[in-house]
Design an enzyme around this catalytic site. Structure first.
Site, short mmCIF file in Angstrom:
data_model
loop_
_atom_site.label_atom_id
_atom_site.label_comp_id
_atom_site.label_asym_id
_atom_site.label_seq_id
_atom_site.Cartn_x
_atom_site.Cartn_y
_atom_site.Cartn_z
N PRO A 43 0.83 -1.36 0.13
CA PRO A 43 -0.05 0.09 0.02
C PRO A 43 1.02 1.33 0.17
CG PRO A 43 -0.69 -1.47 1.73
CD PRO A 43 0.62 -2.02 1.21
N ASP A 249 41.24 -45.43 8.45
CA ASP A 249 41.01 -46.74 9.32
C ASP A 249 39.90 -46.41 10.49
OD1 ASP A 249 42.19 -45.14 11.37
OD2 ASP A 249 44.03 -46.03 10.80
N LYS A 271 40.53 -51.32 11.32
CA LYS A 271 40.73 -52.54 11.94
C LYS A 271 40.60 -52.48 13.20
CE LYS A 271 45.14 -53.39 9.42
NZ LYS A 271 46.78 -53.73 9.53
N GLY A 302 44.53 -42.50 12.48
CA GLY A 302 44.38 -41.84 13.80
C GLY A 302 45.65 -41.55 14.54
N GLY A 303 45.93 -40.51 15.28
CA GLY A 303 46.98 -40.22 16.05
C GLY A 303 48.29 -39.75 14.93
N ILE A 307 53.81 -43.86 15.16
CA ILE A 307 53.61 -44.27 16.45
C ILE A 307 52.46 -45.39 16.71
CG2 ILE A 307 53.17 -43.84 19.04
CD1 ILE A 307 54.32 -40.93 18.66
N ALA A 333 48.03 -40.36 20.20
CA ALA A 333 46.80 -40.54 21.15
C ALA A 333 47.35 -40.48 22.68
CB ALA A 333 46.24 -41.86 21.14
N MET A 384 46.18 -49.47 22.82
CA MET A 384 45.50 -50.70 22.35
C MET A 384 45.55 -51.79 23.60
SD MET A 384 47.04 -51.10 18.44
CE MET A 384 48.65 -51.03 19.18
N ALA A 413 39.44 -40.24 23.78
CA ALA A 413 40.15 -38.79 24.00
C ALA A 413 39.88 -37.71 23.15
CB ALA A 413 41.72 -38.96 24.15
#
Length: 462
Positions: A43, A249, A271, A302-303, A307, A333, A384, A413
């Site tokens: 309007p 993995d 694994k 991982g990590g 190592i 880790a 592990m 962790a």
């Protein structure tokens, strides 16, 4: 993902904006950056909308909304202060399969307008789904500050040479490699500095080379860290986003995989305890074969890959096959788990050395140098070792550590799923069972564990 992000071709798009106040004006100004045809119905009109109408940039109907206004429209924005009218328009548009957005009323929106960083032809659009607009503004400000305005020049430069590059290289992979080198090198720098003529000459020189790509790929052995994506290194992230293939993995989280280049092939070779999905020698051969086919392969672990990650075995095969490789360290880790559990691995009053060992159980035994591991003023970390925990406790006590020696287990962790159980060699097995600790879990043995109660900063005990 409730809202799916898409970019719509606006060349023949007819848009309707109902309302002509300041809020509607902002939507109109945004639409004017596109090629859409814009009709405004209200309007009355604020000064901005009236000026745009006077300049012929939009069509303005100074009257109330009518249902016929939806005819031949593909997109509708509603920005009035009449809540019932907003609801009515929403239902009418939806009934005609016309996408509608009622401004600042998410339940009545079939689409939402993203926060935009405009470096045309490069456009970055972000959305919080309407739940965190302040956070969205904050993120946009961050992007605006780190993305140069002249990135738009790179977009224009790329568009100019797109067809030439396509004709020069007969595969998508070779073209991508070429463009990555261009955008990460001197040509891009010249464009950003405004030296277009020099950049074009350098581009022509690169295109004239006999062969840009040797046809031989490379393997990047990348440590993904302990779990939190924020703990990835810059180099890891950069290589993950260049990969043609990612071999990963079980310890690589979904959140980290989300950072991989979207169209990269992902191959799982994970694994788990007592279940080796792919034998290690097959993984070694797979990496070499993929690279020899011309792929950039990220082996994501991982990590840290060196190592207890079997990275050494994998690159031995690469060396034998003549495959180029790089190794990118990750936060191991032990470091991640200890830091996030508030347990320093060394401390002048508690531990003068730290030892990393595998706690992997084989034939119900763990073949380690136990006298060396059962030393005072030492921190011992077992990877592990969850299944072998009874053997670890028994052997450490058997070789001289008091059964009151502190021990902690850290599950998942550095992630939101982290759990920590602390105790001593005599009672830790019962505590772990009660807490329901599951792999992946790390074991830390030594008096440094006693500092956790004082130094813990991330979460609580399980």
């Amino acid at each position: 993902m409730q809202y799916f992000p898409i970019f719509v071709d606006t060349k023949e798009l007819n848009c309707l904006v109902v309302g002509a106040g300041e809020v509607a004006a902002r939507k109109v100004e945004l639409l004017l950056k596109t090629s859409a045809t814009i009709t405004v119905v209200a309007p009355w009109a604020c000064d901005t909308v009236q000026r745009l109408a006077d300049e012929g940039q939009v069509t303005l109907h100074t009257r109330g909304y009518e249902s016929s206004d939806l005819t031949a429209k593909q997109l509708v924005f509603v920005a009035t202060d009449d809540s019932q009218l907003n609801i009515d328009i929403h239902h009418q548009a939806k009934a005609q399969n016309i996408l509608v957005n009622v401004v600042d009323n998410t339940p009545l929106c079939q689409f939402i307008t993203p926060s935009i960083v405009d470096r045309s032809p490069i456009i970055i659009a972000m959305s919080s789904g309407g739940v965190a607009p302040v956070l969205l503004r904050y993120l946009r400000q961050k992007l605006e500050s780190v993305i140069p305005q002249k990135v738009s020049l790179l977009g224009q430069f790329s568009e100019k040479f797109r067809e030439t590059v396509k004709a020069r290289f007969n595969s998508v992979t070779k073209r991508r490699y070429f463009w990555e080198d261009i955008l990460d090198g001197d040509v891009a720098e010249q464009v950003l500095q405004g030296n277009n003529s020099k950049a074009e000459q350098m581009m022509q020189d690169k295109l004239a080379l006999d062969e840009h790509d040797s046809g031989k790929g490379e393997v990047y052995l990348v440590g993904a860290g302990p779990g939190d994506p924020d703990l990835l290194t810059f180099r890891a992230l950069r290589l993950m986003q260049k990969a043609d293939v990612v071999v990963y993995d079980r310890l690589v989280s979904k959140e980290i995989l989300e950072l991989v280049r979207r169209d990269a092939e992902k191959i799982y070779v994970g694994k788990a305890r007592s279940l080796h999905t792919v034998p290690q020698d097959e993984i070694n051969a797979l990496l070499a074969d993929l690279a020899l086919k011309g792929n950039r392969v990220v082996r994501l672990k991982g990590g840290d890959p060196f190592i207890f990650g079997r990275g050494g075995e994998e690159i031995e095969t690469l060396v034998e096959k003549g495959v180029s490789f790089q190794v990118v360290p990750g936060i191991t880790a032990a470091s991640g788990a200890a830091s996030y559990a508030g347990i320093p691995l060394t401390h002048r009053d508690h531990a003068k050395s730290v030892v990393f060992a595998t706690g992997h159980l084989r034939d119900n035994s763990i073949n380690l140098n136990w006298p060396m591991l059962a030393q005072p003023e030492q921190t011992t970390v077992f990877y592990m070792g969850l299944t072998g925990l009874p053997v670890i406790c028994e052997k450490l006590i058997q070789h001289g550590l008091p059964d009151t020696t502190e021990i902690a287990l850290v599950q998942s962790a550095t992630t939101t799923e982290q759990k920590v159980v602390a105790g001593n060699l005599a009672n830790i097995q019962q505590k772990v069972a009660e807490a329901g600790i599951k792999p992946p879990a790390l074991i830390i043995v030594g008096s440094v564990v006693s500092l956790r109660e004082k130094l813990n900063w991330f979460g609580a005990d399980a």
